[in-house]
Write a protein that holds these residues in place. Sequence first.
Motif, mmCIF file in Angstrom:
data_model
loop_
_atom_site.group_PDB
_atom_site.id
_atom_site.type_symbol
_atom_site.label_atom_id
_atom_site.label_comp_id
_atom_site.label_asym_id
_atom_site.label_seq_id
_atom_site.Cartn_x
_atom_site.Cartn_y
_atom_site.Cartn_z
ATOM 1 N N LEU A 1 1.050 -1.121 -0.061
ATOM 2 C CA LEU A 1 0.101 0.138 0.123
ATOM 3 C C LEU A 1 0.812 1.248 0.161
ATOM 4 N N PRO B 1 0.164 4.972 0.689
ATOM 5 C CA PRO B 1 -1.157 6.029 1.148
ATOM 6 C C PRO B 1 -0.587 7.284 1.103
ATOM 7 N N CYS C 1 -6.424 2.962 6.914
ATOM 8 C CA CYS C 1 -5.538 2.175 6.840
ATOM 9 C C CYS C 1 -5.672 1.007 8.398
ATOM 10 N N ILE D 1 -5.123 -2.369 8.743
ATOM 11 C CA ILE D 1 -3.637 -2.893 8.879
ATOM 12 C C ILE D 1 -2.810 -1.528 9.108
ATOM 13 N N ILE E 1 1.866 -0.780 7.213
ATOM 14 C CA ILE E 1 1.607 0.268 6.345
ATOM 15 C C ILE E 1 2.997 -0.544 5.137
#
Length: 322
Positions: free
Chosen positions: A232, A234, A243, A248, A251
């Motif tokens: 991911l 962001p 997240c 999550i 990260i």
Amino acid sequence: MERSLTMEIVRVTEAAAQSSARWMGRGQKNEADDAATSAMRDVFDTIPMQGTVVIGEGEKDEAPMLYIGEELGTGSGPEVDVAVDPLEGTNIVAQGTWNALAVIAIADGGSLLHAPDMYMKKIAVGPEAVGKIDINASTLDNLEAVAKAKNKAVEDLVVIVLDRPRHAELIEEIRATGARIKLIPDGDVAAAMNTAFDDTGVDILLGIGGAPEGVLSAAALKCLGGEIQGKLVPSNDGEVERCRRMGIDDIEKVYYMDDFCSGDDAIFAATGVTDGELLQGVQFKGAKATTQTVVMRAKSGTVRFIDGAHSLMKKPNLVIQP
């Protein structure tokens, strides 16, 4: 899952493709997407399953249909996760270019990753290079590994990359290795899938695209024996917080095939909306339309290409007129 669902979801992607194809080249991407979404939703109502959308058009307050958490099907039959992109390549259709698809993946309930709607760094390959890639490795190391696995020189590889400013450094890294690049305007599900078919001429996908599209790509590659990895990316603190709300915490976590699509079964279907390397787009021929679809199942390893001829007189509700 029941084998009969394989053909049922073909009906869904065919309907979405026919409806959105009416908007090809008209410069109206939202109208094309709305047409695909509406047609797809209508056909879902006829399928004997208990489906839940895990990858869709957005949250309930953002999308009137095919939103995350929406229940699909007749309410009888198997419980399945549903990932959809009614029109992968809205800009492609608006401009009349290549590789727009109507896409669906289904898997046993709880099998598909609930990916947040944000960017994801991805690397994808076909069967010959499975186990040879590492998203944390350098571009050169990955290309050398894929070239060795495919018995090619690095200079003979074709790397497919979304044509975005964020990929400027990646493109320079690829060029420095001597590998060739195919830049695409949109459509990284089609791009990932193409790595598993020799006739497309694509060896590896690299770069940053949508995380939801990563789940759809993973379902396709699971059926085809390929591989995808993702991380991911962001864009801001708000996405980081999103997240965390989804559970999550890491990260930097690398998502592997079984993270995207767990279990031993998945069914994937894609119908061409515009022409591409793998599928021909919808053609309107008077009172008929023709479609081309690829549908595949992970459990059996079967891949089918289906040519459809549709009477527009008998299915007027499936073709939305602009």
